[in-house]
Write a protein that holds these residues in place. Sequence first.
Motif, PDB file in Angstrom:
ATOM      1  N   LEU A  12       0.818  -1.217   0.000  1.00 49.32           N
ATOM      2  CA  LEU A  12       0.000   0.000   0.000  1.00 49.32           C
ATOM      3  C   LEU A  12       0.849   1.263   0.000  1.00 49.32           C
ATOM      4  O   LEU A  12       0.429   2.294  -0.529  1.00 49.32           O
ATOM      5  CB  LEU A  12      -0.956  -0.016   1.187  1.00 49.32           C
ATOM      6  CG  LEU A  12      -2.150  -0.962   1.003  1.00 49.32           C
ATOM      7  CD1 LEU A  12      -2.790  -1.292   2.351  1.00 49.32           C
ATOM      8  CD2 LEU A  12      -3.178  -0.331   0.068  1.00 49.32           C
ATOM      9  N   LYS A  13       2.041   1.202   0.580  1.00 49.84           N
ATOM     10  CA  LYS A  13       2.931   2.364   0.503  1.00 49.84           C
ATOM     11  C   LYS A  13       3.270   2.682  -0.952  1.00 49.84           C
ATOM     12  O   LYS A  13       3.378   3.849  -1.340  1.00 49.84           O
ATOM     13  CB  LYS A  13       4.209   2.109   1.313  1.00 49.84           C
ATOM     14  CG  LYS A  13       4.072   2.383   2.799  1.00 49.84           C
ATOM     15  CD  LYS A  13       5.429   2.405   3.483  1.00 49.84           C
ATOM     16  CE  LYS A  13       5.317   2.913   4.901  1.00 49.84           C
ATOM     17  NZ  LYS A  13       6.636   3.089   5.542  1.00 49.84           N
ATOM     18  N   VAL A  14       3.445   1.629  -1.749  1.00 49.65           N
ATOM     19  CA  VAL A  14       3.731   1.846  -3.168  1.00 49.65           C
ATOM     20  C   VAL A  14       2.493   2.369  -3.887  1.00 49.65           C
ATOM     21  O   VAL A  14       2.565   3.331  -4.651  1.00 49.65           O
ATOM     22  CB  VAL A  14       4.230   0.547  -3.832  1.00 49.65           C
ATOM     23  CG1 VAL A  14       4.424   0.760  -5.326  1.00 49.65           C
ATOM     24  CG2 VAL A  14       5.539   0.092  -3.197  1.00 49.65           C
ATOM     25  N   LEU A  15       1.342   1.751  -3.638  1.00 49.71           N
ATOM     26  CA  LEU A  15       0.125   2.122  -4.361  1.00 49.71           C
ATOM     27  C   LEU A  15      -0.346   3.537  -4.024  1.00 49.71           C
ATOM     28  O   LEU A  15      -0.966   4.198  -4.855  1.00 49.71           O
ATOM     29  CB  LEU A  15      -0.992   1.125  -4.066  1.00 49.71           C
ATOM     30  CG  LEU A  15      -0.775  -0.316  -4.533  1.00 49.71           C
ATOM     31  CD1 LEU A  15      -2.035  -1.141  -4.283  1.00 49.71           C
ATOM     32  CD2 LEU A  15      -0.375  -0.381  -5.993  1.00 49.71           C
ATOM     33  N   THR A  16      -0.060   3.998  -2.826  1.00 49.28           N
ATOM     34  CA  THR A  16      -0.545   5.328  -2.433  1.00 49.28           C
ATOM     35  C   THR A  16       0.492   6.426  -2.607  1.00 49.28           C
ATOM     36  O   THR A  16       0.133   7.597  -2.782  1.00 49.28           O
ATOM     37  CB  THR A  16      -0.995   5.340  -0.961  1.00 49.28           C
ATOM     38  OG1 THR A  16       0.106   4.937  -0.130  1.00 49.28           O
ATOM     39  CG2 THR A  16      -2.169   4.410  -0.743  1.00 49.28           C
ATOM     40  N   ARG A  64     -13.153  -2.954  -3.101  1.00 49.43           N
ATOM     41  CA  ARG A  64     -13.119  -2.566  -4.507  1.00 49.43           C
ATOM     42  C   ARG A  64     -13.269  -1.044  -4.647  1.00 49.43           C
ATOM     43  O   ARG A  64     -12.643  -0.433  -5.509  1.00 49.43           O
ATOM     44  CB  ARG A  64     -14.214  -3.300  -5.282  1.00 49.43           C
ATOM     45  CG  ARG A  64     -13.937  -3.361  -6.781  1.00 49.43           C
ATOM     46  CD  ARG A  64     -14.793  -4.400  -7.479  1.00 49.43           C
ATOM     47  NE  ARG A  64     -14.357  -4.588  -8.846  1.00 49.43           N
ATOM     48  CZ  ARG A  64     -13.392  -5.410  -9.236  1.00 49.43           C
ATOM     49  NH1 ARG A  64     -12.745  -6.142  -8.337  1.00 49.43           N
ATOM     50  NH2 ARG A  64     -13.041  -5.528 -10.504  1.00 49.43           N
ATOM     51  N   ARG A  65     -14.094  -0.478  -3.814  1.00 48.20           N
ATOM     52  CA  ARG A  65     -14.261   0.979  -3.825  1.00 48.20           C
ATOM     53  C   ARG A  65     -12.905   1.661  -3.622  1.00 48.20           C
ATOM     54  O   ARG A  65     -12.529   2.581  -4.364  1.00 48.20           O
ATOM     55  CB  ARG A  65     -15.228   1.393  -2.721  1.00 48.20           C
ATOM     56  CG  ARG A  65     -15.432   2.908  -2.606  1.00 48.20           C
ATOM     57  CD  ARG A  65     -16.250   3.266  -1.377  1.00 48.20           C
ATOM     58  NE  ARG A  65     -16.409   4.709  -1.247  1.00 48.20           N
ATOM     59  CZ  ARG A  65     -17.564   5.365  -1.367  1.00 48.20           C
ATOM     60  NH1 ARG A  65     -18.682   4.692  -1.599  1.00 48.20           N
ATOM     61  NH2 ARG A  65     -17.611   6.680  -1.243  1.00 48.20           N
ATOM     62  N   ALA A  66     -12.161   1.209  -2.618  1.00 50.37           N
ATOM     63  CA  ALA A  66     -10.865   1.809  -2.322  1.00 50.37           C
ATOM     64  C   ALA A  66      -9.879   1.617  -3.468  1.00 50.37           C
ATOM     65  O   ALA A  66      -9.132   2.540  -3.822  1.00 50.37           O
ATOM     66  CB  ALA A  66     -10.299   1.205  -1.037  1.00 50.37           C
ATOM     67  N   LEU A  67      -9.892   0.448  -4.084  1.00 47.47           N
ATOM     68  CA  LEU A  67      -8.940   0.155  -5.151  1.00 47.47           C
ATOM     69  C   LEU A  67      -9.267   0.912  -6.428  1.00 47.47           C
ATOM     70  O   LEU A  67      -8.358   1.353  -7.145  1.00 47.47           O
ATOM     71  CB  LEU A  67      -8.909  -1.360  -5.400  1.00 47.47           C
ATOM     72  CG  LEU A  67      -8.309  -2.159  -4.239  1.00 47.47           C
ATOM     73  CD1 LEU A  67      -8.600  -3.644  -4.397  1.00 47.47           C
ATOM     74  CD2 LEU A  67      -6.807  -1.908  -4.129  1.00 47.47           C
TER      75      LEU A  67
END
Length: 348
Positions: A156-160, A300-303
């Motif tokens: 999540l550090k990478v994705l955000t 899914r909403r968050a992604l």
Amino acid sequence: MTISNADEVGAAVNQFDSKVSNKVFGMFENGQADFQTLLSNIQGKSFSPENIRAGLRPFMAKANLKPGASPAIALDSSADMALLASGSGTLVKINTASYFYNVGYQKPIVQSGRSYGVAPGRSLLDASDKDYLTELAHYMDPGTTPDAGPMYTAMLKVLTNCDTSAFAILPTGGQVVATDFLTIYTAELNRHVMVNLDPKQHPWEIDLAEVTFLNSYGAPSGMVMQKGALVPGTATAYYAVGTKGSGIGETRADFVKLATRITQYEQDPNHHPELVNALVKLTPILDKKILSTVRGDVLRRALVYLNRPEFQSDVQKHPDDFRNAMVAFLKQINADNAQITQYVQSNP
């Protein structure tokens, strides 16, 4: 670029993970020798990722393939090996030990391109969905990894925030899983961009991430959703071969149903609605078309929110809040796995 000598390409392929070399050489009657004979037809010539297949295709008719080997697959694999060994591909560096190459993505062909990852203790490999899910299930076995929080934090550090600092503290197995996750996620994101990130068209990177995060429940419970029912199984159950192809996307109806039931359970006032509400608050989606694809499924909403271009500036304002909210939710569904199983079985 100029294609390297065929012997040099063969030698390079032998340095990749054995799954790669076995797959490529295994399509030819005499293995590496026949592979190199094919590539000798284009060595020293100049090609781009867009035209190398056209340049190699005329020689496939004379290639010494094994009976049953697909000329199309042999063409794609041979072209990719020639490109990689000749210096093609976009290198994405996670850290000194983990990185991946993106090769040959061609808009608007959503099936085009491959991504090859390298991780600690593992040479270059184009991990399939099935390979990845097998790694994930093994690593997240409660007897091996009772707390997957650090791995989810690293992802999540990478994705955000494109922050890879948490990779190095993971054990080797976790680094392999996290690297292959980012490699495949990026590959599918490349393809999704080709259709303007429409959440209804080829949302394969969202599927990959949702199944990955759902395993916070699946690993300790030993349960998966198949054909609409909760049954014993591991994350590998979310790989399937269907009428339109193969991969995680083929089981989307099942894992979205499970994620929706989990959201319903945690949203109950007697459970942990504050965790669901925190994620909803951090993902203010107003577009009705987008909402229709994620309604009731907070994962899914968050992604979807994470990879829509109109939301990028908002995510980057508070990446830590987003990451912490997601990890807190994942840890809770891990702790609640037995109660969630009972709830889902009572609410089919």
